[in-house]
Design an enzyme around this catalytic site. Structure first.
Site, mmCIF file in Angstrom:
data_model
loop_
_atom_site.group_PDB
_atom_site.id
_atom_site.type_symbol
_atom_site.label_atom_id
_atom_site.label_comp_id
_atom_site.label_asym_id
_atom_site.label_seq_id
_atom_site.Cartn_x
_atom_site.Cartn_y
_atom_site.Cartn_z
ATOM 1 N N GLU A 94 0.809 -1.142 0.105
ATOM 2 C CA GLU A 94 -0.052 -0.076 -0.144
ATOM 3 C C GLU A 94 0.816 1.128 0.216
ATOM 4 O OE1 GLU A 94 -3.818 1.624 2.656
ATOM 5 O OE2 GLU A 94 -2.181 0.515 3.732
ATOM 6 N N LYS A 169 -10.112 0.521 -2.240
ATOM 7 C CA LYS A 169 -10.275 0.274 -1.088
ATOM 8 C C LYS A 169 -11.634 0.363 -0.247
ATOM 9 C CE LYS A 169 -7.465 0.602 3.404
ATOM 10 N NZ LYS A 169 -6.688 1.310 4.109
ATOM 11 N N CYS A 211 -5.039 -3.546 3.027
ATOM 12 C CA CYS A 211 -4.530 -3.135 4.649
ATOM 13 C C CYS A 211 -5.775 -3.495 5.530
ATOM 14 C CB CYS A 211 -3.958 -1.850 4.697
ATOM 15 S SG CYS A 211 -3.115 -1.419 6.171
#
Length: 335
Positions: A94, A169, A211
């Protein structure tokens, strides 16, 4: 590469390569340390494939800063090394493009997918002839002019440099962890609207996440039920949550989905306001950490054995034992 008595050696003077003791040196680690060493772990089940037939993946660990060109230079060196070592797919963490000091700098440094930086990565993929998982690009989307906010976008490139998948995301990290400082990702970032179907790659079917997504098992179950064999969580974990949650969450996601989990991570101090935990790793479907980066920037490598994955799923058929009559189709992908 040469293998002798379970220890692999490399012509690269900056990396130590460790064989984890599985048959035919199936898993090994490149770490930026000087002494050669070997580790051994028991194998849960017999390997049914020769290691020379198994695809090799590389996990890149970096320390991004606000300097985009220096970050690209660092990532490109690791990708070229991954290609030289025979990897078919390299994973970047990321914020591989940059980690800014504040939301205003984040927005200023962001680019659209057809901008200069992604152009350099498409050229790099073609040059090296391998797939790239670009694990969290600060993307100015089509709604940039209206929203003045970006997306945290996981971009998958094939070996010809073509974009084959993008995942934005869906779970934004708005948290306040004592000792780690507040994070408000939503100050500059919009949540993605949907999941991306798993993508067939030379290493297997890859399910994309980023993440903070790893804290939501429904997402990993949805990707697994959609056919994923490899889940990837490119990350920038903090120094407090990292030691407490990083490995255990990754191993849990691997065990519950019976997938390989690949987690490329940021490490070290990015600037005066932020640092990351590191510990990039690959976890197999049994939950064993089969490759791990040490401190600092570098690579770790692992071979992906899909026959082993299928064998494990056959012997431990948890998805056949689910009880949607009791708790619904938890994690079932929406039609």
């Amino acid at each position: 590469w040469a293998s002798s008595s379970g220890l692999l050696t490399s012509s690269c003077p900056f990396f130590c390569v460790l064989d984890s003791g599985y048959l035919d040196s199936q898993y090994f680690v490149l770490s930026p340390v000087s002494p050669a060493c070997a580790i051994h772990r028991p194998r849960a089940m017999a390997i049914s494939s020769s290691s020379c037939e198994l695809p090799l993946v590389a996990v890149c660990q970096v320390t991004s800063t606000p300097d985009k060109q220096q970050n690209f230079k660092t990532c490109a060196e690791l990708v070229r090394e991954a290609a030289r070592l025979g990897s078919c797919l390299a994973f970047l963490p990321e914020a591989f493009d940059f980690i800014a000091r504040d939301p205003a700098e984040t927005l200023r440094l962001s680019e659209p997918l057809d901008g200069n930086l992604l152009g350099e990565y498409t050229q790099l993929a073609r040059e090296c002839g391998l797939w790239l998982s670009l694990g969290g690009f600060h993307e100015r989307g089509q709604d940039w002019e209206q929203t003045q906010k970006i997306y945290n976008c996981h971009v998958l490139l094939n070996s010809k440099g073509s974009v084959v998948a993008t995942y934005r995301k869906t779970h934004l990290c708005d948290v306040e962890i004592p000792g780690q400082g507040p994070m408000r990702e939503s100050n500059s970032t919009l949540p993605g609207p949907s999941l991306e179907s798993p993508v067939s790659t030379p290493a297997g079917k890859v399910g994309l996440a980023i993440c903070y997504d790893m804290r939501f098992p429904e997402l990993s179950l949805a990707l697994a039920q959609a056919g994923a064999e490899i889940l990837t969580y490119p990350s920038a974990f903090g120094s407090v949550t990292g030691p407490a949650h990083w490995e255990v969450l990754l191993r849990a996601r691997a065990i519950e989905t019976q997938c390989y989990v690949v987690a490329a991570a940021q490490c070290g101090r990015h600037h005066e306001k932020r640092s990351s935990y590191g510990q990039s790793m690959v976890v197999d479907p049994w939950g064993t950490v089969v490759a791990r980066c040490s401190e600092g920037q570098g690579l770790c490598l692992a071979r992906i054995d899909l026959n082993y994955l299928r064998q494990l799923r056959q012997h431990l058929p948890v998805f056949q034992h689910r009880r949607p009559d009791l708790y619904g189709n938890l994690g079932h992908p929406r039609s």
